[in-house]
Design a protein around this motif. Structure first.
Motif, PDB file in Angstrom:
ATOM      1  N   GLY A  53       0.813  -1.215   0.000  1.00  0.00           N
ATOM      2  CA  GLY A  53       0.000   0.000   0.000  1.00  0.00           C
ATOM      3  C   GLY A  53       0.841   1.257   0.000  1.00  0.00           C
ATOM      4  N   TRP A  54       1.893   1.269   0.802  1.00  0.00           N
ATOM      5  CA  TRP A  54       2.780   2.429   0.811  1.00  0.00           C
ATOM      6  C   TRP A  54       3.525   2.572  -0.512  1.00  0.00           C
ATOM      7  N   GLY A  55       3.935   1.445  -1.100  1.00  0.00           N
ATOM      8  CA  GLY A  55       4.579   1.523  -2.405  1.00  0.00           C
ATOM      9  C   GLY A  55       3.656   2.096  -3.464  1.00  0.00           C
ATOM     10  N   LEU A  56       2.403   1.627  -3.486  1.00  0.00           N
ATOM     11  CA  LEU A  56       1.418   2.128  -4.452  1.00  0.00           C
ATOM     12  C   LEU A  56       1.133   3.610  -4.221  1.00  0.00           C
ATOM     13  N   THR A  57       0.988   4.002  -2.960  1.00  0.00           N
ATOM     14  CA  THR A  57       0.745   5.414  -2.642  1.00  0.00           C
ATOM     15  C   THR A  57       1.907   6.284  -3.105  1.00  0.00           C
ATOM     16  N   GLY A  58       3.113   5.797  -2.898  1.00  0.00           N
ATOM     17  CA  GLY A  58       4.276   6.557  -3.350  1.00  0.00           C
ATOM     18  C   GLY A  58       4.283   6.759  -4.848  1.00  0.00           C
ATOM     19  N   ILE A  73      -3.671   0.685   2.857  1.00  0.00           N
ATOM     20  CA  ILE A  73      -2.964   1.002   4.104  1.00  0.00           C
ATOM     21  C   ILE A  73      -3.926   0.999   5.287  1.00  0.00           C
ATOM     22  N   VAL A  74      -5.082   1.652   5.123  1.00  0.00           N
ATOM     23  CA  VAL A  74      -6.062   1.721   6.205  1.00  0.00           C
ATOM     24  C   VAL A  74      -6.544   0.317   6.583  1.00  0.00           C
ATOM     25  N   ALA A  75      -6.842  -0.489   5.577  1.00  0.00           N
ATOM     26  CA  ALA A  75      -7.312  -1.846   5.853  1.00  0.00           C
ATOM     27  C   ALA A  75      -6.254  -2.679   6.556  1.00  0.00           C
ATOM     28  N   SER A  76      -4.977  -2.471   6.216  1.00  0.00           N
ATOM     29  CA  SER A  76      -3.908  -3.254   6.844  1.00  0.00           C
ATOM     30  C   SER A  76      -3.721  -2.899   8.315  1.00  0.00           C
ATOM     31  N   LYS A  77      -4.212  -1.726   8.721  1.00  0.00           N
ATOM     32  CA  LYS A  77      -4.097  -1.305  10.115  1.00  0.00           C
ATOM     33  C   LYS A  77      -5.264  -1.779  10.960  1.00  0.00           C
ATOM     34  N   ALA A  78      -6.222  -2.480  10.336  1.00  0.00           N
ATOM     35  CA  ALA A  78      -7.378  -2.945  11.083  1.00  0.00           C
ATOM     36  C   ALA A  78      -7.059  -4.145  11.964  1.00  0.00           C
ATOM     37  N   GLY A  79      -5.962  -4.801  11.704  1.00  0.00           N
ATOM     38  CA  GLY A  79      -5.564  -5.962  12.499  1.00  0.00           C
ATOM     39  C   GLY A  79      -4.153  -5.806  13.035  1.00  0.00           C
TER      40      GLY A  79
END
Length: 579
Positions: free
Chosen positions: A89-94, A135-141
């Motif tokens: 997610g961070w790679g895609l955002t970048g 990124i947001v979804a990955s922070k759910a767990g």
């Protein structure tokens, strides 16, 4: 309220799937509504040239690959989905932010990335939305523990894995160096192309780290150290045969090698012994001037007829630099900390002023020392191109090979010193000099020895620098060069051998690749350094001591809390014991 409290695992899974699908859609859509002032945006992402949406390339290909990888991981049996998704997610955002931001800033406002004159191009906006969703979804767990792959594999399997890993590293380096060409007039978009590739590779590397692959390769490399060194050396020597094998990049790579060898020497002083040296570049300069005077340069004042062989001149330069290192190191017996920094800073300024004023007639002053002959071995000057069979390699490739050998030699010296008794003494002095002295370590002798060895290695690198540049001038050894070397050591990781090399490479390559950002180049470069030091103070490739001190991580980069085991002794004690 945290993301974990808002999203259930099922909802997070839906968001991840949506993010992966949106990433694929973004890759198949145009990113710019019209041609920018400097020409159409690359990879056929401009609507006017968007005639083959499925023939993706460049940053659109990277976006597509990340989207597909996200969906594959969602339905995979891996138990590290959050770690992998967060990295991707961070790679895609970048990727999306770099390209969308560049189009926005150079294309006439929001219309360039949304809609203008009835034309639509939402690829960048959709890409940013996809990255944020993932990124947001990955922070759910909770972040899952990094898997620990077993290194007890057949030797041939280990060798094959190491070869594949290092060849992949070579190809990645060649891709980064060649991304967007050399910029300038030839490609005004070289900067964002390079940053997009950097974001993509960072995301992929983070994902591979999340599944435990990079840690496994690192452990295999430690268990098969000599094989790894040989393969890495061969891979480094193979760089001229890749797309990065041009005159420009061979010259840049040789300069990186000189700075890397010097930074490894500084790593002894700063990284191991903890002695802050702000005048270290003076030893590089001493080695360069000594080698220039012994090389037979036309302005040499030593009256030597002919020229000494390079190896003899290099050894003399290293010895002289080491002697000066001992002289500078002697005040460290009574000063430390900020006072030591002032002493070394003063030495650097004394050297610069002495060289500028040609004190002793050995530096040429403002006229420098020109005409330093190129290294010539077996009748082949090192500044000429080399032909192997039908392959013609660029000029400077022999200097690159020499630098690789020099860096390898310096690495071996550093590694043996670090693991020796004197190396452990330096580390003890760095942690607490008073405690080290109380334990019987002769701190004065150890500190002087650190300066001597570090200066000797810098003098050896300076000898190569003199012959490579053919002209040695005092303004090549300014205070800012000492700061750059110190930044390379800290950025890469103090006490780390590959860290010093990586730090030197980044500090020389990044400013070159960011020239397209004009006045903002140094601002972006400085901001990147600030962010790295904020979020990774231990350095990019830290050694195990710095990792444990500054990042609360174990030797393999795993957070301490993930290594902890509850103590089930009678009485219910919960003492934490790291594996």
């Amino acid at each position: 309220m945290s993301v974990k409290e808002v999203l259930s695992p099922a909802q997070a899974r839906i968001l991840v799937i949506a993010g992966g699908v949106l990433a694929i859609i973004a890759a198949l859509m145009p990113w710019a509504t019209f041609t920018l002032n400097e020409g159409p945006y690359p990879d056929k992402s401009t609507l006017q040239f968007f005639d083959a949406p499925f023939l993706v390339s460049g940053f659109r290909m990277h976006t597509l690959l990340i989207g597909v990888a996200v969906l594959v991981v969602v339905f995979s049996p891996f138990n590290v989905r959050n770690r992998v998704h967060r990295a991707l997610g961070w790679g895609l955002t970048g990727i999306a932010v770099v390209n969308t931001g560049f189009i926005l800033a150079n294309g006439g406002g929001l219309g360039a990335i949304t809609a203008a004159d009835g034309n639509f191009a939402f690829g960048g906006i959709i890409g940013i939305a996809a990255g944020v969703l993932i990124i947001v979804a990955s922070k759910a767990g909770e972040l899952e523990p990094i898997p620990h792959w077993n290194t007890k594999v057949p030797r041939l399997v280990a060798y094959a894995a190491l070869i594949i890993a290092y060849v992949a590293l070579l190809l990645a380096v060649a891709m980064m160096l060649n991304a967007g060409g050399q910029g300038g007039v030839g490609n005004p978009y070289a900067g964002p192309i390079f940053l997009s590739l950097l974001a993509f590779l960072a995301g992929v590397l983070g994902a591979l780290h999340g599944i435990g692959l990079t840690g496994w390769i690192s452990r295999l490399s430690d268990e098969h150290k000599w094989f790894s060194v040989i393969v890495l050396l061969v891979v480094a020597l193979a760089l001229p045969f890749t797309e990065a094998g041009t005159d420009y990049w061979m010259t840049t790579a040789a300069n990186i090698g000189v700075y890397a060898a010097t930074a490894i020497g500084l790593n002894i002083v700063v990284g191991l012994a903890g002695l802050l040296d702000l005048g270290y570049v003076a030893f590089l300069g001493i080695g360069a001037f000594v080698a220039a005077n012994f090389s037979g340069a036309v302005t040499s004042k030593l009256g030597i007829e002919g020229e000494l062989p390079f190896l003899v001149a290099a050894i003399i330069a290293a010895i002289v630099a080491g002697i000066f290192g001992g002289i500078v190191g002697s005040p460290t017996l009574r000063v430390r900390g900020d006072y030591l920094a002032i002493v070394t800073l003063a030495f650097g300024e004394i050297f610069k002023k002495s060289a500028q004023n040609d004190i002793g007639g050995l530096t040429g002053g403002a006229n420098a020392i020109p005409g330093v002959p190129a290294i010539n071995w077996f009748g082949k000057p090192f500044d000429e191109s080399l032909t192997i069979g039908s392959i013609k390699l660029p000029s400077g490739v022999l200097y690159y090979v020499l630098i690789i050998v020099l860096v390898a030699l310096v690495m071996v010296v550093f590694a043996n010193l670090k693991n020796s008794r004197i190396g452990r003494s330096w580390i003890a002095i760095r942690e607490d000099e008073d405690a080290a002295r109380a334990m019987g370590i002769k701190t004065g002798k150890a500190k002087i020895l650190a300066f001597v060895i570090g200066a000797t290695l810098a003098g050896l690198a300076g000898a190569v620098f003199a012959h490579k540049t053919s002209t040695v001038a005092y303004d090549s050894f300014q205070f800012i060069e000492s700061v750059t070397l110190l930044a390379a050591v800290i950025l890469g990781g103090m006490g780390s051998i590959p860290g010093a090399v990586l730090g030197a490479a980044l500090l020389l390559v990044l400013p070159e690749k960011l020239r397209e950002f004009s006045d903002y180049r140094l601002l972006l470069f400085g901001l990147a350094l600030v962010l790295i030091m904020r979020f990774r103070p231990q350095g990019l490739v830290p050694d195990k001591h710095r990792r444990a001190e500054l990042a609360n991580e174990g030797a393999e980069g795993v957070p301490i809390e993930e290594l902890n085991l509850p103590d089930d002794t009678p009485g219910g004690a919960k003492a934490q014991v790291a594996r």
